[in-house]
Write a protein that holds these residues in place. Sequence first.
Motif, PDB file in Angstrom:
ATOM      1  N   GLN A   1     -47.620 -22.668  57.244  1.00 35.53           N
ATOM      2  CA  GLN A   1     -47.284 -22.467  58.646  1.00 35.53           C
ATOM      3  C   GLN A   1     -48.409 -22.854  59.591  1.00 35.53           C
TER       4      GLN A   1
ATOM      5  N   ARG B   1     -44.807 -16.047  47.012  1.00 36.57           N
ATOM      6  CA  ARG B   1     -43.754 -15.790  47.996  1.00 36.57           C
ATOM      7  C   ARG B   1     -44.043 -16.530  49.307  1.00 36.57           C
TER       8      ARG B   1
ATOM      9  N   LYS C   1     -43.318 -20.172  48.760  1.00 43.45           N
ATOM     10  CA  LYS C   1     -41.858 -20.344  48.702  1.00 43.45           C
ATOM     11  C   LYS C   1     -41.268 -20.378  50.117  1.00 43.45           C
ATOM     12  N   GLU C   2     -41.706 -19.473  50.991  1.00 42.28           N
ATOM     13  CA  GLU C   2     -41.205 -19.434  52.362  1.00 42.28           C
ATOM     14  C   GLU C   2     -41.601 -20.694  53.131  1.00 42.28           C
ATOM     15  N   ASP C   3     -42.820 -21.188  52.888  1.00 42.84           N
ATOM     16  CA  ASP C   3     -43.254 -22.430  53.538  1.00 42.84           C
ATOM     17  C   ASP C   3     -42.351 -23.592  53.118  1.00 42.84           C
TER      18      ASP C   3
ATOM     19  N   GLU D   1     -39.249 -23.457  51.937  1.00 44.16           N
ATOM     20  CA  GLU D   1     -37.895 -23.279  52.463  1.00 44.16           C
ATOM     21  C   GLU D   1     -37.824 -23.670  53.936  1.00 44.16           C
ATOM     22  N   ALA D   2     -38.877 -23.342  54.685  1.00 45.63           N
ATOM     23  CA  ALA D   2     -38.909 -23.709  56.104  1.00 45.63           C
ATOM     24  C   ALA D   2     -38.990 -25.226  56.269  1.00 45.63           C
TER      25      ALA D   2
ATOM     26  N   ARG E   1     -43.767 -14.859  59.385  1.00 46.90           N
ATOM     27  CA  ARG E   1     -44.260 -16.221  59.241  1.00 46.90           C
ATOM     28  C   ARG E   1     -44.494 -16.886  60.594  1.00 46.90           C
TER      29      ARG E   1
END
Length: 574
Positions: free
Chosen positions: A28, A95, A98-100, A102-103, A500
Amino acid sequence: MIVGIDLGTTNSLISVWENGAARLIPNQLGDVLTPSCVSVDEDGTILVGRAARDRLQTHPAQSAAAFKRHMGSDKKITLGKRAFRAEELSALILRALKEDAEAALGQPVTEAIITVPAYFSDAQRKATRAAGQLAGLKVDRLLNEPTAAALAYGIHLRDSESRFLVFDLGGGTFDVSVLDLFENVMEVRASAGDNFLGGEDFVTALVDRFFEHNKLNKNYRENAHFMQRLGAQVELAKRELSTSPRALIRVTEGSDNFSMELDEPTFETLCAPLLARLRHPVERALRDANLVGAQLDNIVLAGGATRMPVVRRMVARMFGRFPACDINPDEVVALGAAVQAGLKSKDAALDEVVMTDVSPYSLGVEIAMHYESGGHSSGHFDPVIERNTVVPVSRVKTYSPIHDQQSVIEINVYQGEARMVADNIKLGTLSVPVPPGTRDDRSVEVRFTYDVNGLLQVEASARKGAESAVLIIEGNPGMMSPQEIKERLASLSQLKIHPRDRIEMRTLLARGERLYQQLRGSVRDQLSVEMTRFEGNLETQDKRIIDAAAKRFVEVLDYVEHQHAGNPFGDADL
């Protein structure tokens, strides 16, 4: 969607095979490197990455790094009021990655190829799988880091046969693998390494020298804030030596100001014992592969610690040539994981390549040796699978009880190369009931099965008699059981993770707090004013105001860091 993840000691990265090429996914903050650090904020919120790394200096009791070295053990790391296992802290890193992803990709990420040091033990590999599970990922495969580095260099795409060595020195681990490429087959000939040797150890050597140079007593070692600040300054000096002939380490504590000048020859002398330790796994891997350095076509560098000139010089001296470092050593393993993800998804842009790997260590059981004169000597190691055996592999050996009256045989499973089990690593114990009879009639078959993920299963069964048992080692001392994983997953899901979309602002504040503690005088006072002003702008929740304030605050922090980080007593105006 399958992604590749380099879960590192110092930094972690996530990658994807997309449009016929490996691509690193930025976090991010726009960085492809996410520091492998976790911190608990004052309100109990979890911070991951750069913000957590800055808080190592300002809030050492609430922050953690380098926990990869404790994977597969039952060591607990306390952050504030809560204790975490290394798997849980690693799961928080995973985690965030993973979020990075997915974004960036706009779709859920459910599966991952995670890289591990080639010399990781069975327990450490299972702990890595558990971390992935805790992060909500199906770990499709564990890929050895040197093999990933080889894939990233595109060696699997070359038409000619090639033989090469991968020298992978990361923040906390060291691996070396010798590989052959022929007719679309990438074969690992031999692997060796040291799970407790990496860039962090070079920092420790410099910290020890700093204490000697400044004649500091042990009270300073017990001061967590001082040690974190010193470690950060030493890390900066170590990196500066990669581009400059000398560097200055300076740390203040109260009214005391300590410093030490460092140059390359001094650094090389201080690190001589560590450089010697790097040579041993290289020599063992070449010896096991029945090769000499002159028979290698190339030497490939991986891992951020290989940036150090002292390491590159050592490698050049060992092989009589300069190593290949075309790809950023921090990124090469993650890029290789993306290639493996592309192979797994059978991407049309990738030719099918067969990869073989090896067991990097011997696996066996404890036995007793009988004396010719009678009696026996216990505690001996009997390998069932020798090191550098091609995997997957399954091997069987037969063992008999020591005494005729035995009703149970205890089979102690070990990993290592020493003759006596006391000098090896115990993985677990199997208890196998045996039928009545003589010692020779009651033998037990022990089967070791080692797969491409480096995971071990051991089965044992009595060969004769009505009663038999088959037991499988599914865990090791210090490993979490399936029930514990379920409980930890529920516990982690209740943690407050910093949003995030606001982590950039929290990271800026953490950086400001770190600089504030380093400064004194009017510069420190003015920085405090700027931080308070920025916090006030954040309270407005107006994106236009916040974006403008963030831009100004970054300029302030850059100015302070560049102009005053080396001179904490400066009084110039901001």
